[in-house]
Scaffold this motif. Structure first.
Motif, short mmCIF file in Angstrom:
data_model
loop_
_atom_site.label_atom_id
_atom_site.label_comp_id
_atom_site.label_asym_id
_atom_site.label_seq_id
_atom_site.Cartn_x
_atom_site.Cartn_y
_atom_site.Cartn_z
N ALA A 45 0.82 -1.21 0.00
CA ALA A 45 0.00 0.00 0.00
C ALA A 45 0.86 1.26 0.00
CB ALA A 45 -0.93 -0.01 1.21
N GLY A 48 1.32 2.69 -3.26
CA GLY A 48 0.11 3.07 -3.98
C GLY A 48 -0.71 1.91 -4.50
N LEU A 50 -3.52 -0.84 -4.73
CA LEU A 50 -4.90 -0.81 -4.25
C LEU A 50 -5.21 -2.07 -3.44
CD1 LEU A 50 -6.77 0.56 -7.38
CD2 LEU A 50 -5.93 1.82 -5.39
N ARG A 72 0.26 12.18 7.10
CA ARG A 72 -0.98 12.08 6.33
C ARG A 72 -0.71 11.86 4.83
NH1 ARG A 72 -2.05 12.13 11.10
NH2 ARG A 72 -3.61 13.41 12.14
N PRO A 74 -0.99 10.42 1.19
CA PRO A 74 -2.23 9.97 0.52
C PRO A 74 -2.46 8.47 0.61
CG PRO A 74 -1.12 11.63 -0.81
CD PRO A 74 -0.20 11.32 0.34
N TRP A 75 -1.40 7.67 0.46
CA TRP A 75 -1.58 6.22 0.55
C TRP A 75 -2.01 5.81 1.95
CZ3 TRP A 75 1.19 3.90 4.31
CH2 TRP A 75 2.40 4.49 4.71
N SER A 76 -1.50 6.53 2.97
CA SER A 76 -1.85 6.21 4.36
C SER A 76 -3.29 6.57 4.66
CB SER A 76 -0.90 6.97 5.31
OG SER A 76 -1.12 6.59 6.65
N GLU A 77 -3.73 7.71 4.17
CA GLU A 77 -5.13 8.09 4.37
C GLU A 77 -6.07 7.16 3.61
OE1 GLU A 77 -6.27 10.92 6.53
OE2 GLU A 77 -4.39 9.98 7.16
N TYR A 78 -5.61 6.66 2.46
CA TYR A 78 -6.39 5.66 1.72
C TYR A 78 -6.55 4.38 2.54
CZ TYR A 78 -6.93 1.70 -1.50
OH TYR A 78 -7.32 0.53 -2.09
N VAL A 79 -5.46 3.92 3.18
CA VAL A 79 -5.56 2.74 4.03
C VAL A 79 -6.47 3.01 5.23
CG1 VAL A 79 -4.30 1.08 5.44
CG2 VAL A 79 -3.30 1.88 3.30
N GLN A 81 -9.06 4.96 5.28
CA GLN A 81 -10.43 4.85 4.78
C GLN A 81 -10.83 3.39 4.62
OE1 GLN A 81 -11.01 6.83 1.03
NE2 GLN A 81 -13.23 6.56 1.06
N TRP A 82 -9.90 2.58 4.12
CA TRP A 82 -10.16 1.15 3.96
C TRP A 82 -10.41 0.49 5.32
CZ3 TRP A 82 -8.20 -3.47 5.57
CH2 TRP A 82 -8.54 -4.61 4.83
#
Length: 242
Positions: A45, A48, A50, A72, A74-79, A81-82
């Motif tokens: 992750a 980047g 998915l 923060r 972007p990849w960390s905030e994406y995780v 959210q996941w």
């Protein structure tokens, strides 16, 4: 165990010199859990990649990292959210170090640098009274050694989360978020060799902090009870044939 019932969410990779000695994070967890590479799905992750849709018949481990949750990325905030989506369906989740902090952040807690600085070494973990009521921890020793290396910490727990263990330095060493979600600030996947490599790599910094790296290395030992928390969590998830 059926293939890919274990998802490794890799949120970082060791520096090259440590990888040359000890391999990458998925192998650390595979060795700790006696799971072959083809028995896990690894998603990088931090690069980047998915993540698959959350599902209840899979256990996810969120690894440690050399990044900081407060950046923060972007990849960390994406995780993050996941993680919230996975929690909504009660997918089994286990966070380690960065993963521990990221779970707390994702669920509404506060993460920041520890006010007293870094925690590194083999330190004692002490179960808190709430652990006596936790099905997974109630049979664990009241205290046990664990391997630690971190600068950031969970400052404030998310609403509804419960701290189950502490160290002398950090009050949030094990956190329970729900029936199928918990995390550890310490590293259950580490052996003494892992932490020795990290101590040696940071020796100059530790000396500047008036610590003795050689004494820290001499104090390292195996930490089976710390590792058992992760293994017990996986066994406790009925979807995981362990």
């Amino acid at each position: 165990m059926t293939p890919h019932t274990l998802l490794i969410i890799q949120v970082g990779t060791p520096p090259q010199d440590i990888r040359d000695q000890l391999g990458d994070l998925p192998s650390w967890f595979g060795n700790a859990l006696d799971v072959a590479p083809d028995g896990m799905l690894v998603v990088r992750a931090f690069e980047g990649a998915l993540l698959p849709e959350p599902r209840k018949d899979c256990v996810a481990i969120i690894t440690g990292s050399w990044a900081m949750v407060t950046d923060r990325e972007p990849w960390s905030e994406y995780v993050a959210q996941w993680i919230r989506a996975a929690m909504a369906i009660e997918m089994p989740l286990f966070g380690v170090c960065y993963g521990h902090q990221l779970m707390a952040h994702a669920l509404g807690g506060v993460v920041d640098y520890h006010p007293q600085g870094r925690e590194v070494g083999c330190e004692m973990i002490q179960l808190l009274p709430a652990a006596m009521e936790d099905e997974l921890l109630r049979q664990s020793p009241a205290q046990f050694p664990a391997h630690l290396t971190h600068e950031q910490t969970v400052i404030t727990l998310p609403q509804g989360a419960v701290a189950l263990a502490r160290s002398a330095h950090d009050p949030h060493q094990i956190i329970r978020y729900g029936r199928f979600a918990m995390s550890t600030q310490y590293h259950p996947e580490f052996t003494p060799k892992h932490l020795e490599a990290m101590i040696r790599r940071r020796a100059a910094v530790l000396v500047a902090e008036q610590r003795d790296p050689e004494q820290m290395i001499k104090a390292l030992r195996e930490t089976p009870d710390a590792r058992a928390v992760l293994g017990s969590f996986l066994r406790d998830c009925t979807c995981f044939a362990y």
